[in-house]
Enzyme design. Sequence first.
Site, mmCIF file in Angstrom:
data_model
loop_
_atom_site.group_PDB
_atom_site.id
_atom_site.type_symbol
_atom_site.label_atom_id
_atom_site.label_comp_id
_atom_site.label_asym_id
_atom_site.label_seq_id
_atom_site.Cartn_x
_atom_site.Cartn_y
_atom_site.Cartn_z
ATOM 1 C CG ASP A 137 -7.294 3.443 -0.871
ATOM 2 O OD1 ASP A 137 -7.967 2.374 -0.760
ATOM 3 O OD2 ASP A 137 -7.397 4.150 -0.009
ATOM 4 C CE LYS A 148 -4.264 1.229 0.223
ATOM 5 N NZ LYS A 148 -5.834 0.399 -0.312
HETATM 6 P P1 NDP Z 1 -13.078 7.613 -2.416
HETATM 7 O O1 NDP Z 1 -12.037 8.700 -2.673
HETATM 8 O O2 NDP Z 1 -13.702 7.453 -4.074
HETATM 9 O O3 NDP Z 1 -14.266 8.095 -1.635
HETATM 10 C C1 NDP Z 1 -14.037 7.919 -0.375
HETATM 11 C C2 NDP Z 1 -15.537 8.566 0.313
HETATM 12 O O4 NDP Z 1 -15.263 8.441 1.670
HETATM 13 C C3 NDP Z 1 -16.125 9.844 0.164
HETATM 14 O O5 NDP Z 1 -17.132 10.011 0.164
HETATM 15 C C4 NDP Z 1 -15.220 10.660 1.176
HETATM 16 O O6 NDP Z 1 -15.810 11.878 1.579
HETATM 17 C C5 NDP Z 1 -15.349 9.625 2.306
HETATM 18 N N1 NDP Z 1 -14.376 9.639 3.491
HETATM 19 C C6 NDP Z 1 -12.879 9.937 3.138
HETATM 20 N N2 NDP Z 1 -12.185 10.161 4.249
HETATM 21 C C7 NDP Z 1 -13.253 10.111 5.139
HETATM 22 C C8 NDP Z 1 -13.499 10.596 6.824
HETATM 23 N N3 NDP Z 1 -11.965 10.676 7.361
HETATM 24 N N4 NDP Z 1 -14.333 10.537 7.220
HETATM 25 C C9 NDP Z 1 -15.721 10.410 6.611
HETATM 26 N N5 NDP Z 1 -15.930 10.164 5.229
HETATM 27 C C10 NDP Z 1 -14.535 9.939 4.682
HETATM 28 O O7 NDP Z 1 -12.501 6.275 -2.143
HETATM 29 P P2 NDP Z 1 -13.177 4.877 -2.378
HETATM 30 O O8 NDP Z 1 -14.455 4.754 -2.411
HETATM 31 O O9 NDP Z 1 -12.187 4.241 -3.211
HETATM 32 O O10 NDP Z 1 -12.641 4.304 -1.091
HETATM 33 C C11 NDP Z 1 -13.422 3.947 0.141
HETATM 34 C C12 NDP Z 1 -12.998 2.991 1.139
HETATM 35 O O11 NDP Z 1 -13.054 1.543 0.399
HETATM 36 C C13 NDP Z 1 -11.489 3.215 1.727
HETATM 37 O O12 NDP Z 1 -11.611 2.577 3.004
HETATM 38 C C14 NDP Z 1 -10.837 2.279 0.737
HETATM 39 O O13 NDP Z 1 -9.444 1.964 1.273
HETATM 40 C C15 NDP Z 1 -11.713 1.095 0.528
HETATM 41 N N6 NDP Z 1 -11.748 0.236 -0.732
HETATM 42 C C16 NDP Z 1 -11.341 0.860 -1.799
HETATM 43 C C17 NDP Z 1 -11.220 0.070 -3.129
HETATM 44 C C18 NDP Z 1 -11.330 0.580 -4.328
HETATM 45 O O14 NDP Z 1 -11.331 -0.397 -5.169
HETATM 46 N N7 NDP Z 1 -11.331 1.879 -4.697
HETATM 47 C C19 NDP Z 1 -10.695 -1.372 -2.974
HETATM 48 C C20 NDP Z 1 -10.899 -1.754 -1.483
HETATM 49 C C21 NDP Z 1 -11.202 -1.226 -0.379
HETATM 50 P P3 NDP Z 1 -15.441 13.275 0.651
HETATM 51 O O15 NDP Z 1 -15.888 13.165 -0.569
HETATM 52 O O16 NDP Z 1 -16.004 14.330 1.504
HETATM 53 O O17 NDP Z 1 -13.826 13.383 0.835
#
Ligand code: NDP
Length: 461
Positions: free
Chosen positions: A155, A115
């Site tokens: 991510d 990562k």
């Molecule tokens: P994105 O950046 O596309 O979306 C993240 C979302 O979570 C946004 O809505 C963001 O809000 C919100 N967010 C981020 N940080 C915080 C926080 N500290 N508190 C509250 N809300 C928060 O990321 P992903 O959708 O790709 O990832 C989401 C999760 O899924 C993560 O944990 C990631 O590690 C996990 N994941 C992702 C994969 C992938 O293929 N993308 C694979 C496996 C796991 P805002 O828009 O306001 O920033």
Amino acid sequence: MMQNLPFEPEFEQAYKELASTLENSTLFQKKPEFRKALQVVSVPERVIQFRVVWEDDKGQVQINRGYRVQFNSALGPYKGGLRFHPTVNLSILKFLGFEQIFKNALTGLNMGGGKGGSDFDPKGKTDNEIRRFCVSFMTELCKHIGADTDVPAGDIGVTGREVGFMFGQYKKIRNQWEGVLTGKGGSWGGSLIRPEATGYGVVYYVEHMIQHASGGKESFAGKRVAISGSGNVAQYAALKVIELGGSVISLSDSQGALVLNGEEGSFTAEEINTIAEIKVQRKQIAELATQAAFSSKFKYIPGARPWTNIAGRIDVALPSATQNEVSGDEAKALIAAGCKFIAEGSNMGSTQEAIDVFEAHRDANPGAAAIWYAPGKAANAGGVAVSGLEMAQNSARVNWSREEVDSRLKKIMEDCFNNGLATAKEYVTPAEGVLPSLVAGSNIAGFTKVAEAMKEHGDWW
Ligand code: NDP
């Protein structure tokens, strides 16, 4: 037992979660030598830290920290995403890399765990600033990665656009077109279904949970599904739930939660697409909440997570924003609202207190239904699985159809569920009427696969 642990709270949490499920199973009775493997696997093979200097639109020099944790290469090249977020530090990347090792093992594909990322905040930056940052970041990272060495992906904060900028810089410096990143654009080596894979995969996994727990009688149809986040994972999970006849009753972002006003209805696919559009522009859902079409149907709660703010029944909860987004009290509130299935789209979405609450309710007490919890390393493995399929297509210089990739994704999620279930039955003493622990089963299945490969490589003895 971990020695000389540096102050890394998130990594310590992830380590203890895994170690406690191994300890509470019969694994170490049957294979005491695996304790040594646990000590070895919890130290990264390599950690790279570097300076990222870039120029903003005002001509000012900006400095960020860049990282890549190359945690374990027993099963294949290091594989795992890059996160660009101001909270990024080594503890968070070590927890994510550690989880990734066992998640990747559960996909059945040949991928090690890693990562990386930066404390760079893409919010409020222009496209030119993001491009300059990505170029500078990759100028250093490209010395340490490669299609057979380490294959990063996206991510939080890293979408197809950032992957494109980084891929372009890798290609320029190394003079090599190779599948060094996944999540690439469709016309230059990306796999169909990769953007959808994590969200779809979570829903495919939960379908198996529902079918197993109901003896094949129930499905997503009619289920009320609470989702947190509104990024890549949340959007595609929501769209798949709607496609399967479920109702999506909440979404959120880092500033607040958007929940249905009453006890009826669902986000529509059009509303999800509108949210996706504003997220491309790095805007907050608070802006939408003031528009008439949204304010008449939804309630926006600033600074809140959805779990305790939803009117009516919740059948399924899919935390899909970030780590530690379900507390012990929120876990209790979800159960009180009727929630029977919790599956993490996010990595380590639940605190240990929340996991303990869910795990204590796997039996159906009189008057209460059994609760079933699936950890992120199993439920969200679909994203990295399709990244693995992207690597395979790049190596063979072929492009599979949408249907081909989707059917492989479905099969991988089914195998991942069945593997966790069977391993739980094998290593955790079963009790009458209690659902097998998917967290224990998935941890043990992933760990033993990696530990055995490491032993054959002479990494421990
Ligand atoms: P994105 O950046 O596309 O979306 C993240 C979302 O979570 C946004 O809505 C963001 O809000 C919100 N967010 C981020 N940080 C915080 C926080 N500290 N508190 C509250 N809300 C928060 O990321 P992903 O959708 O790709 O990832 C989401 C999760 O899924 C993560 O944990 C990631 O590690 C996990 N994941 C992702 C994969 C992938 O293929 N993308 C694979 C496996 C796991 P805002 O828009 O306001 O920033």
